[in-house]
Design a protein around this motif. Structure first.
Motif, PDB file in Angstrom:
ATOM      1  N   VAL A  33       0.861  -1.178   0.000  1.00  0.00           N
ATOM      2  CA  VAL A  33       0.000   0.000   0.000  1.00  0.00           C
ATOM      3  C   VAL A  33       0.898   1.229   0.000  1.00  0.00           C
ATOM      4  O   VAL A  33       1.984   1.220   0.602  1.00  0.00           O
ATOM      5  CB  VAL A  33      -0.968  -0.003   1.207  1.00  0.00           C
ATOM      6  CG1 VAL A  33      -0.235   0.087   2.521  1.00  0.00           C
ATOM      7  CG2 VAL A  33      -1.998   1.095   1.092  1.00  0.00           C
ATOM      8  N   ASP A  35       1.253   5.043   1.147  1.00  0.00           N
ATOM      9  CA  ASP A  35       0.651   6.006   2.074  1.00  0.00           C
ATOM     10  C   ASP A  35       0.566   7.378   1.410  1.00  0.00           C
ATOM     11  O   ASP A  35       1.093   7.577   0.308  1.00  0.00           O
ATOM     12  CB  ASP A  35       1.394   6.018   3.415  1.00  0.00           C
ATOM     13  CG  ASP A  35       2.764   6.656   3.354  1.00  0.00           C
ATOM     14  OD1 ASP A  35       3.109   7.355   2.363  1.00  0.00           O
ATOM     15  OD2 ASP A  35       3.525   6.460   4.318  1.00  0.00           O
ATOM     16  N   PRO A  36      -0.115   8.346   2.025  1.00  0.00           N
ATOM     17  CA  PRO A  36      -0.300   9.665   1.404  1.00  0.00           C
ATOM     18  C   PRO A  36       1.005  10.382   1.060  1.00  0.00           C
ATOM     19  O   PRO A  36       1.044  11.207   0.155  1.00  0.00           O
ATOM     20  CB  PRO A  36      -1.087  10.445   2.461  1.00  0.00           C
ATOM     21  CG  PRO A  36      -1.829   9.405   3.218  1.00  0.00           C
ATOM     22  CD  PRO A  36      -0.895   8.217   3.267  1.00  0.00           C
ATOM     23  N   LYS A  39       5.133   6.734   0.433  1.00  0.00           N
ATOM     24  CA  LYS A  39       5.931   5.613   0.915  1.00  0.00           C
ATOM     25  C   LYS A  39       5.143   4.319   0.758  1.00  0.00           C
ATOM     26  O   LYS A  39       3.978   4.238   1.139  1.00  0.00           O
ATOM     27  CB  LYS A  39       6.319   5.802   2.380  1.00  0.00           C
ATOM     28  CG  LYS A  39       7.159   4.664   2.910  1.00  0.00           C
ATOM     29  CD  LYS A  39       7.517   4.835   4.357  1.00  0.00           C
ATOM     30  CE  LYS A  39       8.339   3.618   4.774  1.00  0.00           C
ATOM     31  NZ  LYS A  39       8.561   3.554   6.184  1.00  0.00           N
ATOM     32  N   HIS A 125      -3.060   2.731  -5.194  1.00  0.00           N
ATOM     33  CA  HIS A 125      -3.040   2.799  -3.735  1.00  0.00           C
ATOM     34  C   HIS A 125      -2.565   1.489  -3.122  1.00  0.00           C
ATOM     35  O   HIS A 125      -1.725   1.469  -2.237  1.00  0.00           O
ATOM     36  CB  HIS A 125      -4.427   3.158  -3.206  1.00  0.00           C
ATOM     37  CG  HIS A 125      -4.498   3.193  -1.725  1.00  0.00           C
ATOM     38  ND1 HIS A 125      -5.037   2.166  -0.993  1.00  0.00           N
ATOM     39  CD2 HIS A 125      -4.070   4.103  -0.839  1.00  0.00           C
ATOM     40  CE1 HIS A 125      -4.943   2.452   0.288  1.00  0.00           C
ATOM     41  NE2 HIS A 125      -4.370   3.622   0.414  1.00  0.00           N
ATOM     42  N   SER A 126      -3.108   0.354  -3.601  1.00  0.00           N
ATOM     43  CA  SER A 126      -2.717  -0.935  -3.051  1.00  0.00           C
ATOM     44  C   SER A 126      -2.679  -1.992  -4.148  1.00  0.00           C
ATOM     45  O   SER A 126      -3.425  -1.914  -5.124  1.00  0.00           O
ATOM     46  CB  SER A 126      -3.676  -1.369  -1.944  1.00  0.00           C
ATOM     47  OG  SER A 126      -4.974  -1.536  -2.458  1.00  0.00           O
ATOM     48  N   LYS A 164      -5.196   1.303   9.653  1.00  0.00           N
ATOM     49  CA  LYS A 164      -4.147   2.326   9.570  1.00  0.00           C
ATOM     50  C   LYS A 164      -3.678   2.555   8.134  1.00  0.00           C
ATOM     51  O   LYS A 164      -3.106   3.577   7.830  1.00  0.00           O
ATOM     52  CB  LYS A 164      -2.967   1.962  10.471  1.00  0.00           C
ATOM     53  CG  LYS A 164      -2.168   0.767  10.060  1.00  0.00           C
ATOM     54  CD  LYS A 164      -1.040   0.549  11.058  1.00  0.00           C
ATOM     55  CE  LYS A 164      -0.136  -0.586  10.663  1.00  0.00           C
ATOM     56  NZ  LYS A 164       0.947  -0.772  11.588  1.00  0.00           N
ATOM     57  N   TYR A 165      -3.960   1.615   7.212  1.00  0.00           N
ATOM     58  CA  TYR A 165      -3.546   1.763   5.826  1.00  0.00           C
ATOM     59  C   TYR A 165      -4.654   2.278   4.910  1.00  0.00           C
ATOM     60  O   TYR A 165      -4.394   2.811   3.855  1.00  0.00           O
ATOM     61  CB  TYR A 165      -3.042   0.432   5.262  1.00  0.00           C
ATOM     62  CG  TYR A 165      -1.870  -0.118   6.020  1.00  0.00           C
ATOM     63  CD1 TYR A 165      -0.632   0.526   5.984  1.00  0.00           C
ATOM     64  CD2 TYR A 165      -1.980  -1.262   6.777  1.00  0.00           C
ATOM     65  CE1 TYR A 165       0.449   0.035   6.669  1.00  0.00           C
ATOM     66  CE2 TYR A 165      -0.894  -1.779   7.462  1.00  0.00           C
ATOM     67  CZ  TYR A 165       0.314  -1.115   7.409  1.00  0.00           C
ATOM     68  OH  TYR A 165       1.386  -1.612   8.087  1.00  0.00           O
ATOM     69  N   LYS A 167      -7.693   4.621   5.068  1.00  0.00           N
ATOM     70  CA  LYS A 167      -8.511   5.624   5.758  1.00  0.00           C
ATOM     71  C   LYS A 167      -9.437   6.325   4.802  1.00  0.00           C
ATOM     72  O   LYS A 167      -9.216   6.429   3.666  1.00  0.00           O
ATOM     73  CB  LYS A 167      -7.593   6.645   6.439  1.00  0.00           C
ATOM     74  CG  LYS A 167      -6.768   5.984   7.524  1.00  0.00           C
ATOM     75  CD  LYS A 167      -5.873   6.984   8.183  1.00  0.00           C
ATOM     76  CE  LYS A 167      -5.063   6.273   9.248  1.00  0.00           C
ATOM     77  NZ  LYS A 167      -4.138   7.087   9.914  1.00  0.00           N
TER      78      LYS A 167
END
Length: 167
Positions: A33, A35-36, A39, A125-126, A164-165, A167
């Protein structure tokens, strides 16, 4: 002839994975995934193991899904079969190999490879990666942008871990 063809090299899996089920190429399902901040991280790795006699390791076709401990690169204690195909197992039902602690060769190399590849795909995203392990190392079979969360739940427990991944 006007037909189109795709020719692929045959994948020969590592002996340790062939021991689990010799009739299918048993693959890692590695999830990444972004992140914003851009990373890429991996989460909830899974080993997909076929059943003897089957050519595929696919969970929907009766294969076994087992979580991988990302720190050690070893299988967790219990494997799951898709509802309607079986239940929970602690050893492979056909080969009798105990799942817990079974070391996956080249695991960390595979994880680093998919994280690196995902970093090149900044619009996704993922991704759920299917990775074969050969005697020489990991080989990506495909990346899926629509992967099945129930496979993660079966191997790693409730989806609360994923909040947490996503949102």
């Amino acid at each position: 002839d006007s037909a189109n063809y795709i020719v692929q090299e045959r994948i020969v899996q590592h002996d340790r994975l062939a021991a689990l089920c010799p009739t299918s190429v048993n693959t890692l399902r590695l999830y990444t995934v972004m992140d914003p901040a851009g990373k890429v991280v991996s989460f909830c790795p899974i080993m997909r193991i076929g059943r003897v006699g089957s050519l595929v390791d696919n969970w929907a076709q009766g294969g076994i899904s087992v979580g991988i401990d990302p720190k050690t690169g070893t299988l967790m204690s219990r494997g799951s079969l898709k509802p309607g195909k079986g239940t929970v197992v602690f050893t492979h039902p056909d080969t009798g190999i105990r799942l817990e602690g079974y070391a996956i060769p080249h695991y960390h190399e595979a994880e680093e490879m998919v994280v690196r590849l995902h970093s090149l795909m900044y619009r996704n995203h993922s991704i759920g990666w299917d990775v074969a392990i050969t005697p020489e190392g990991p080989v990506v079979i495909e990346g899926n942008d629509r992967w099945e969360v129930s496979l993660i739940q079966a191997a790693h427990g409730p989806v609360g871990y994923l909040k947490k991944y996503f949102k």
